[in-house]
Design a protein around this motif. Sequence first.
Motif, PDB file in Angstrom:
ATOM      1  N   VAL A  76       3.679  -9.632  -2.276  1.00  0.00           N
ATOM      2  CA  VAL A  76       2.713  -8.651  -1.751  1.00  0.00           C
ATOM      3  C   VAL A  76       3.191  -7.240  -2.085  1.00  0.00           C
ATOM      4  CG1 VAL A  76       3.821  -8.528   0.526  1.00  0.00           C
ATOM      5  CG2 VAL A  76       1.398  -7.985   0.302  1.00  0.00           C
ATOM      6  N   SER A  77       2.234  -6.378  -2.429  1.00  0.00           N
ATOM      7  CA  SER A  77       2.578  -5.006  -2.816  1.00  0.00           C
ATOM      8  C   SER A  77       2.176  -4.020  -1.721  1.00  0.00           C
ATOM      9  CB  SER A  77       1.862  -4.628  -4.120  1.00  0.00           C
ATOM     10  OG  SER A  77       0.460  -4.537  -3.896  1.00  0.00           O
ATOM     11  N   GLU A  78       2.620  -2.786  -1.875  1.00  0.00           N
ATOM     12  CA  GLU A  78       2.237  -1.718  -0.928  1.00  0.00           C
ATOM     13  C   GLU A  78       0.724  -1.528  -0.927  1.00  0.00           C
ATOM     14  OE1 GLU A  78       4.482   1.346  -2.693  1.00  0.00           O
ATOM     15  OE2 GLU A  78       6.396   0.766  -1.782  1.00  0.00           O
ATOM     16  N   ASP A  79       0.120  -1.616  -2.118  1.00  0.00           N
ATOM     17  CA  ASP A  79      -1.337  -1.457  -2.213  1.00  0.00           C
ATOM     18  C   ASP A  79      -2.070  -2.566  -1.470  1.00  0.00           C
ATOM     19  OD1 ASP A  79      -1.137   0.849  -3.681  1.00  0.00           O
ATOM     20  OD2 ASP A  79      -1.368  -0.130  -5.632  1.00  0.00           O
ATOM     21  N   ASP A  80      -1.512  -3.805  -1.520  1.00  0.00           N
ATOM     22  CA  ASP A  80      -2.130  -4.927  -0.805  1.00  0.00           C
ATOM     23  C   ASP A  80      -2.136  -4.660   0.699  1.00  0.00           C
ATOM     24  OD1 ASP A  80      -2.547  -6.377  -3.141  1.00  0.00           O
ATOM     25  OD2 ASP A  80      -0.581  -7.348  -3.031  1.00  0.00           O
ATOM     26  N   ILE A  81      -1.027  -4.116   1.197  1.00  0.00           N
ATOM     27  CA  ILE A  81      -0.908  -3.815   2.627  1.00  0.00           C
ATOM     28  C   ILE A  81      -1.904  -2.729   3.021  1.00  0.00           C
ATOM     29  CG2 ILE A  81       0.633  -2.883   4.404  1.00  0.00           C
ATOM     30  CD1 ILE A  81       2.962  -4.209   2.779  1.00  0.00           C
ATOM     31  N   ILE A  82      -1.978  -1.690   2.194  1.00  0.00           N
ATOM     32  CA  ILE A  82      -2.903  -0.587   2.487  1.00  0.00           C
ATOM     33  C   ILE A  82      -4.342  -1.088   2.484  1.00  0.00           C
ATOM     34  CG2 ILE A  82      -3.857   1.577   1.555  1.00  0.00           C
ATOM     35  CD1 ILE A  82      -0.952   2.242   0.645  1.00  0.00           C
ATOM     36  N   ARG A  83      -4.683  -1.939   1.493  1.00  0.00           N
ATOM     37  CA  ARG A  83      -6.054  -2.478   1.421  1.00  0.00           C
ATOM     38  C   ARG A  83      -6.376  -3.333   2.649  1.00  0.00           C
ATOM     39  NH1 ARG A  83      -5.452  -2.627  -4.322  1.00  0.00           N
ATOM     40  NH2 ARG A  83      -4.382  -4.645  -4.215  1.00  0.00           N
ATOM     41  N   ALA A  84      -5.409  -4.119   3.116  1.00  0.00           N
ATOM     42  CA  ALA A  84      -5.617  -4.971   4.293  1.00  0.00           C
ATOM     43  C   ALA A  84      -5.911  -4.122   5.530  1.00  0.00           C
ATOM     44  CB  ALA A  84      -4.392  -5.847   4.529  1.00  0.00           C
ATOM     45  N   VAL A  85      -5.176  -3.033   5.663  1.00  0.00           N
ATOM     46  CA  VAL A  85      -5.399  -2.118   6.802  1.00  0.00           C
ATOM     47  C   VAL A  85      -6.771  -1.464   6.698  1.00  0.00           C
ATOM     48  CG1 VAL A  85      -4.582  -0.025   7.959  1.00  0.00           C
ATOM     49  CG2 VAL A  85      -2.929  -1.694   7.104  1.00  0.00           C
ATOM     50  N   GLU A  86      -7.134  -1.047   5.483  1.00  0.00           N
ATOM     51  CA  GLU A  86      -8.436  -0.391   5.281  1.00  0.00           C
ATOM     52  C   GLU A  86      -9.591  -1.350   5.557  1.00  0.00           C
ATOM     53  OE1 GLU A  86      -8.072   1.124   1.328  1.00  0.00           O
ATOM     54  OE2 GLU A  86      -7.197   3.037   1.995  1.00  0.00           O
ATOM     55  N   LYS A  87      -9.435  -2.628   5.161  1.00  0.00           N
ATOM     56  CA  LYS A  87     -10.486  -3.617   5.425  1.00  0.00           C
ATOM     57  C   LYS A  87     -10.651  -3.871   6.915  1.00  0.00           C
ATOM     58  CE  LYS A  87     -10.568  -6.100   1.023  1.00  0.00           C
ATOM     59  NZ  LYS A  87     -10.294  -7.376   0.328  1.00  0.00           N
ATOM     60  N   ALA A  88      -9.575  -3.651   7.671  1.00  0.00           N
ATOM     61  CA  ALA A  88      -9.647  -3.802   9.125  1.00  0.00           C
ATOM     62  C   ALA A  88     -10.308  -2.589   9.775  1.00  0.00           C
ATOM     63  CB  ALA A  88      -8.246  -4.010   9.700  1.00  0.00           C
TER      64      ALA A  88
END
Length: 811
Positions: free
Chosen positions: A50-62
């Motif tokens: 998992v990348s930093e971008d994946d984490i940021i995208r997950a937060v944004e989708k929430a």
Amino acid sequence: MKNKFKITGMTCAACSRAVERAVKKLDGIDKAEVNLAIEELYVEYDEKKVSEDDIIRAVEKAGYGAYLKNIKEVTLKISGMTCATCAKTIERVLGRSDGILNAEVNFALEKLYVKYDTSKVRLSMIKSIIKKAGYDVVEDLKEKEKGDTKGKNNKSLFNLKIAAIFTLPLLYIAMGHMLNFPIPEIIHHHKNPLNFALVQLILTIPTVYAGRRFYIVGFRNLIKLSPNMDSLIAIGTSAAIIYGLFAIYQIAIGNTEYAKELYFESAATIITLILLGKYLEARAKNRTSEAIEKLINLSPKMATIIKDNMEIEIPTEEVEVEDVVLVRPGERIPVDGVVIEGKTTVDESMLTGESIPQLKEEGSNVFAGSINKNGWIKFRVTKGKEDTVLSQIIRLVEEAQSKKAPIARLADIVSGYFVPVVILISIVSSIAWYIVTKDGVFSLTIFISVLVIACPCALGLATPTAIMVGSGKGAELGVLIKSGEALEMLHKVDVVLLDKTGTITEGRPTVTDIKAYNIEEEKLVSYAASLERLSEHPLGEAVYEFAKDKGIDIYDVVDFKSITGHGVYGKIQEREVLVGNTKLMKEYNIDISGVERYIEEISKLGRTAIIVSIDREVKGVIGIADRVKENSRRAIELIKNMKKKVVMLTGDNYLTAKSIADEVMVDEFIAEVLPQNKADVVKEYQSKNKRVLMVGDGINDAPALAQADVGMAIGSGTDIAIESADVVLMKSDLLDAAYSIELSRKTIKNIKENLFWAFFYNVIGIPVAAGVLVLFGGPRLNPMIAALAMSFSSVSVVLNALRLKGFRPKK
């Protein structure tokens, strides 16, 4: 791998848990903990999975915002730029620097938006890079900006006046004899050619000094191999002046014929005309940011607080949360708060666009910048000056104006290559004409004309000025557009998804139907409302609010009972009253056969039926529904007229959804959609290559708003929905969604017009300046006319953008 992310948009513990859940779902996450107090997410993860971008995208989708803790974004005021090439130079030098993630310069606003990694580069280093590139960073951005603009305009006007004062007599002396104007013998070109030449040189020097900036910046950038508009002017006018000095030398040694080949007046006039164009352009550009200035001026500088029963006037900046503020009739409200005493009406049109003053009494929210009309109020401060709704609006509009739209990239690419190409064309065309004509003066004229007429300013101004005016106009109408990209994308969407509750409808149950049997309607409502006043159910609250609004009597109730999922029971004036659904009536063995048909009819219309029984006999039915907003149908009609497909999303059952869908005439509706599945609906349309606009107002809409190509939040909705959206409708009126799409179309059309004329001007102007017309027996382009045309091109682009201020949405 361990990392910390800054999280935005959280308001409570539920938000922090939602962020943790969203991140933990990712494969490779070992630990995810949110600290709500400092709005920080701590993550331990496997960077191979998992990348930093994946984490940021997950937060944004929430439905929240996220960025690495060591990532910062700042906006800097840049001085010293004169054209789009300057802006491109700053972007280029910063782009080459390690740690700079993104750098965008808005030439029209003279602002740099930069995103950088604080672990690799510091703000002081960024400023140093900008200064080494030949530009300055204005410190204390907010404090100095207004004064800098005024001071810059005054300085520009002073330099223009100096140039004009010396250029006008220079033109008279240099060209007056051609028009048979009287010239003193001491400076006559036949009788005293050397004096004639020297006076012109003397008059040119103050004009060159007035335009000294062109030479300082132009030659500096030329040396650094980053030539800009100033370089073109500096090279062209310097060539004319140097040739003039050569002519003076020739006259001094006896070659008086050179008195006819002086170009001092051309150099001085070019500088004067460009200074005039720059001054007019600056004044016009200032008008493009009027929306921001108006918003800033809404907040009063002083506020009256109550302390120890005394009224104290203090600067608004010093007002603290929990202070009690007094506002008298006619005064502006300085900060946000909740009314604790008094009653008045408040004009909030500057913030929301809503023209009707709003009633404010104890418990009402008040907002900074709104005007207290006719009463006095005391309110408790809930937000400091920097956190008010007005301050948030100002930040949103400033960010929208600072960030580039995708359409701006074309102009950026062109302007980056433009100046070197123009210098090459001027040299090649000048040499070619000299080879053909052997006329040094003619080839010099060609050289100067090409340099002067080819200015990339119009290209650089084409996009940002239109976006500034367009987003400012949106703010005036109560539509906050957060970025140039959203403004550009709005009119391109194919599908408009509308959440039903709170977007198309009011979002709260309302009494819509009353059917009474052998009893007066008012008496029926009176009995029902008396019981429902003691209930906590939203449907019961709707009945009570209806009675209160109509001034219907409310009676005392004894033996009150609330039967969960069924209704309420009680005795009023010794009569047994039941209010509830069919299950309640059956439980008490009450015959409902006489009203079953009516209940079925209103149920088909999406209404919820409440049965009222008095002394074990059905006396009436009250229908309750979430009422459609006044302008929803018209808004949907306007959107459909723009060739957009309109789809309604709702969690309601099929019959209720169909009733609302038929009433507002959407193209399609999707019923019984679970909150977590709204984003999936957006994805489904996107998988069919459709661009989607999602309009919603609740927490459950946030993931869909983030997923959509453009997310649009109703202003009365939750902070999370607004945080996730690209556009915010402050008036909570769906008509504004239609207006924003039309504003987007008009703005992009304006940008395309600007770009067309900027390109067209150069495509036509450069060949003419290079002498193409001369090949066909036409005239050569005088450098002074070239300077006038160049100045006019920039001013005309800004004036065209200002036409957007006249945008009037279709009603």
